[in-house]
Design a protein around this motif. Structure first.
Motif, PDB file in Angstrom:
ATOM      1  N   PHE A 149      43.666  26.510 -28.992  1.00 57.86           N
ATOM      2  CA  PHE A 149      44.352  26.157 -30.232  1.00 57.86           C
ATOM      3  C   PHE A 149      43.484  26.561 -31.431  1.00 57.86           C
ATOM      4  CE2 PHE A 149      47.234  23.149 -28.094  1.00 57.86           C
ATOM      5  CZ  PHE A 149      46.502  22.842 -26.968  1.00 57.86           C
TER       6      PHE A 149
ATOM      7  N   TYR B   9      43.306  24.973 -35.316  1.00 55.64           N
ATOM      8  CA  TYR B   9      43.764  23.996 -36.303  1.00 55.64           C
ATOM      9  C   TYR B   9      43.168  24.370 -37.649  1.00 55.64           C
ATOM     10  CZ  TYR B   9      45.698  20.749 -32.880  1.00 55.64           C
ATOM     11  OH  TYR B   9      46.470  20.154 -31.912  1.00 55.64           O
TER      12      TYR B   9
ATOM     13  N   TYR C 194      39.347  24.993 -37.078  1.00 51.53           N
ATOM     14  CA  TYR C 194      38.813  24.526 -35.803  1.00 51.53           C
ATOM     15  C   TYR C 194      39.469  25.266 -34.651  1.00 51.53           C
ATOM     16  CZ  TYR C 194      36.782  20.302 -37.934  1.00 51.53           C
ATOM     17  OH  TYR C 194      36.032  19.424 -38.673  1.00 51.53           O
TER      18      TYR C 194
ATOM     19  N   ARG D 240      41.974  22.762 -24.461  1.00 52.74           N
ATOM     20  CA  ARG D 240      42.379  21.688 -23.547  1.00 52.74           C
ATOM     21  C   ARG D 240      41.462  21.796 -22.353  1.00 52.74           C
ATOM     22  NH1 ARG D 240      47.608  21.348 -19.701  1.00 52.74           N
ATOM     23  NH2 ARG D 240      46.209  22.605 -18.445  1.00 52.74           N
TER      24      ARG D 240
ATOM     25  N   ASN E 253      39.866  17.866 -18.164  1.00 53.44           N
ATOM     26  CA  ASN E 253      40.318  16.481 -18.104  1.00 53.44           C
ATOM     27  C   ASN E 253      41.547  16.246 -18.973  1.00 53.44           C
ATOM     28  OD1 ASN E 253      38.283  15.473 -16.333  1.00 53.44           O
ATOM     29  ND2 ASN E 253      36.831  15.559 -18.040  1.00 53.44           N
ATOM     30  N   ASN E 254      42.189  17.326 -19.407  1.00 52.62           N
ATOM     31  CA  ASN E 254      43.375  17.237 -20.268  1.00 52.62           C
ATOM     32  C   ASN E 254      43.073  16.639 -21.630  1.00 52.62           C
ATOM     33  OD1 ASN E 254      45.421  18.526 -18.904  1.00 52.62           O
ATOM     34  ND2 ASN E 254      45.947  16.726 -17.701  1.00 52.62           N
ATOM     35  N   ARG E 255      41.816  16.666 -22.051  1.00 49.26           N
ATOM     36  CA  ARG E 255      41.472  16.278 -23.412  1.00 49.26           C
ATOM     37  C   ARG E 255      41.413  17.525 -24.264  1.00 49.26           C
ATOM     38  NH1 ARG E 255      36.018  12.894 -22.884  1.00 49.26           N
ATOM     39  NH2 ARG E 255      35.397  14.952 -23.580  1.00 49.26           N
ATOM     40  N   ILE E 256      41.579  17.344 -25.566  1.00 46.12           N
ATOM     41  CA  ILE E 256      41.446  18.454 -26.499  1.00 46.12           C
ATOM     42  C   ILE E 256      40.036  18.400 -27.059  1.00 46.12           C
ATOM     43  CG2 ILE E 256      42.361  19.607 -28.522  1.00 46.12           C
ATOM     44  CD1 ILE E 256      44.297  19.363 -26.159  1.00 46.12           C
ATOM     45  N   PHE E 257      39.285  19.464 -26.844  1.00 51.08           N
ATOM     46  CA  PHE E 257      37.883  19.507 -27.247  1.00 51.08           C
ATOM     47  C   PHE E 257      37.751  20.503 -28.394  1.00 51.08           C
ATOM     48  CE2 PHE E 257      33.553  18.487 -26.325  1.00 51.08           C
ATOM     49  CZ  PHE E 257      32.835  19.581 -26.783  1.00 51.08           C
ATOM     50  N   PHE E 258      37.228  20.028 -29.522  1.00 50.63           N
ATOM     51  CA  PHE E 258      37.127  20.863 -30.725  1.00 50.63           C
ATOM     52  C   PHE E 258      35.760  21.499 -30.872  1.00 50.63           C
ATOM     53  CE2 PHE E 258      41.042  19.961 -33.054  1.00 50.63           C
ATOM     54  CZ  PHE E 258      41.511  18.845 -32.391  1.00 50.63           C
ATOM     55  N   GLY E 259      35.747  22.717 -31.418  1.00 56.41           N
ATOM     56  CA  GLY E 259      34.496  23.328 -31.834  1.00 56.41           C
ATOM     57  C   GLY E 259      34.007  22.670 -33.117  1.00 56.41           C
ATOM     58  N   ASP E 260      32.869  23.146 -33.619  1.00 59.89           N
ATOM     59  CA  ASP E 260      32.273  22.536 -34.808  1.00 59.89           C
ATOM     60  C   ASP E 260      32.969  22.936 -36.107  1.00 59.89           C
ATOM     61  OD1 ASP E 260      28.842  22.637 -33.571  1.00 59.89           O
ATOM     62  OD2 ASP E 260      30.445  21.160 -33.309  1.00 59.89           O
TER      63      ASP E 260
ATOM     64  N   TYR F  65      44.272   9.321 -29.906  1.00 56.30           N
ATOM     65  CA  TYR F  65      42.852   9.650 -30.001  1.00 56.30           C
ATOM     66  C   TYR F  65      42.260   9.117 -31.295  1.00 56.30           C
ATOM     67  CZ  TYR F  65      44.470  13.098 -26.588  1.00 56.30           C
ATOM     68  OH  TYR F  65      45.053  13.702 -25.506  1.00 56.30           O
TER      69      TYR F  65
ATOM     70  N   TYR G 271      38.920  10.156 -33.660  1.00 57.80           N
ATOM     71  CA  TYR G 271      37.833  11.089 -33.925  1.00 57.80           C
ATOM     72  C   TYR G 271      37.079  10.642 -35.175  1.00 57.80           C
ATOM     73  CZ  TYR G 271      40.456  14.471 -31.037  1.00 57.80           C
ATOM     74  OH  TYR G 271      41.117  15.116 -30.028  1.00 57.80           O
TER      75      TYR G 271
ATOM     76  N   HIS H 196      29.342  18.720 -37.642  1.00 56.73           N
ATOM     77  CA  HIS H 196      29.628  18.229 -36.284  1.00 56.73           C
ATOM     78  C   HIS H 196      31.099  18.362 -35.909  1.00 56.73           C
ATOM     79  CE1 HIS H 196      25.671  16.542 -35.470  1.00 56.73           C
ATOM     80  NE2 HIS H 196      25.665  16.110 -36.713  1.00 56.73           N
ATOM     81  N   GLY H 197      31.908  18.758 -36.827  1.00 59.41           N
ATOM     82  CA  GLY H 197      33.320  18.918 -36.505  1.00 59.41           C
ATOM     83  C   GLY H 197      33.990  17.603 -36.192  1.00 59.41           C
TER      84      GLY H 197
ATOM     85  N   TYR I 214      50.730  19.492 -25.876  1.00 55.88           N
ATOM     86  CA  TYR I 214      49.290  19.385 -26.184  1.00 55.88           C
ATOM     87  C   TYR I 214      48.965  19.544 -27.665  1.00 55.88           C
ATOM     88  CZ  TYR I 214      48.539  19.162 -21.224  1.00 55.88           C
ATOM     89  OH  TYR I 214      48.598  18.776 -19.919  1.00 55.88           O
TER      90      TYR I 214
ATOM     91  N   GLN J 177      48.318  18.233 -31.210  1.00 53.14           N
ATOM     92  CA  GLN J 177      47.924  16.926 -31.743  1.00 53.14           C
ATOM     93  C   GLN J 177      48.403  16.793 -33.180  1.00 53.14           C
ATOM     94  OE1 GLN J 177      43.739  16.095 -31.141  1.00 53.14           O
ATOM     95  NE2 GLN J 177      44.205  15.385 -29.087  1.00 53.14           N
TER      96      GLN J 177
END
Lengths: 112, 111
Positions: free
Chosen positions: A35, A37, A90, A94, A97-104, B33, B35, B41-42, B98, B100
């Motif tokens: 993704f 964003y 960003y 996915r 673990n089906n979580r959405i993990f963002f870069g910095d 979620y 955050y 650090h994003g 998926y 968000q």
């Protein structure tokens, strides 16, 4: 573990020039979702585009990206930057673990 | 249009005090979620939930608790707030695709 790398913290360019924001990822998942964003100043992040299909170009609002599983990349591009493109971008994954993990994030500043 | 709201939008707390941040979504999404966003650090995941009654630890859960009493509501609780928890907090809900959807954010300052 899973991760997303955005190599540039800040990209500054002149209006009218092409945009390329880098994103690479690492995951054990064989079918990753990627993704982009975008977050404008004093706003919340919103989805710009997404893809889970290898080697297929995805476009939205003048931006485009292609998921390349061979190189684990999903770079964001635009042919001609506009002042209104200035924002925080960003890349996200996915994860297994089906979580959405963002870069910095990469801060894009477009100057006249 | 997907809708996620947060309250309060701004909060000033004292060190050692209890802070509760609330999130409400009308999307009927199962997954929600929390955050925090800090420069450099994003977006870092604190807690998440798969549905009412469920809470899971994210990447930085220390010092935070979460509560999901219903499909619509997801709270973040700081039992003993510290200055290091000064940040902008975003709540999000996730569609089956998926994507968000983020709330407007809460700016928390702990003095």
């Amino acid at each position: 573990g899973d991760s997303v790398t955005q190599t540039e913290g800040l990209v500054t360019l002149t209006e009218g020039l092409p945009v390329m924001l880098n994103c690479t990822y690492q995951t054990i998942y064989s079918n990753p979702f990627l993704f982009w964003y975008v977050q404008h100043l004093n706003e919340s992040p919103r989805l710009l585009l997404k893809s889970f299909t290898d080697n297929k170009r995805t476009e939205h609002q003048g931006f485009h990206a292609t998921l390349h599983k061979s190189s684990s990349s999903f770079h964001l591009q635009k042919s001609s930057a506009q002042l209104s493109d200035s924002a925080l971008y960003y890349c996200a994954l996915r994860d297994s673990n089906n979580r959405i993990f963002f870069g910095d994030g990469t801060q894009l500043v477009v100057k006249p | 249009e997907a809708a996620v709201t947060q309250s309060p939008r701004n909060k000033v707390a004292v060190t050692g005090g209890k802070v509760t941040l609330s999130c409400n979504q009308t999307n009927n999404h199962n997954n929600m979620y929390w955050y925090r966003q800090d420069t450099g650090h994003g977006l870092r995941l604190i807690h998440y939930s798969y549905g009412a009654g469920s809470t899971e630890k994210g990447d930085i859960p220390d010092g935070y608790k979460a509560s999901r009493p219903s499909q619509e509501n997801f709270s973040l609780i700081l039992e003993l707030a510290t200055p290091s928890q000064t940040s902008v907090y975003f709540c999000a809900s996730r569609a089956s695709s998926y994507e968000q959807y983020f709330g407007p954010g809460t700016r928390l300052t702990v003095l």
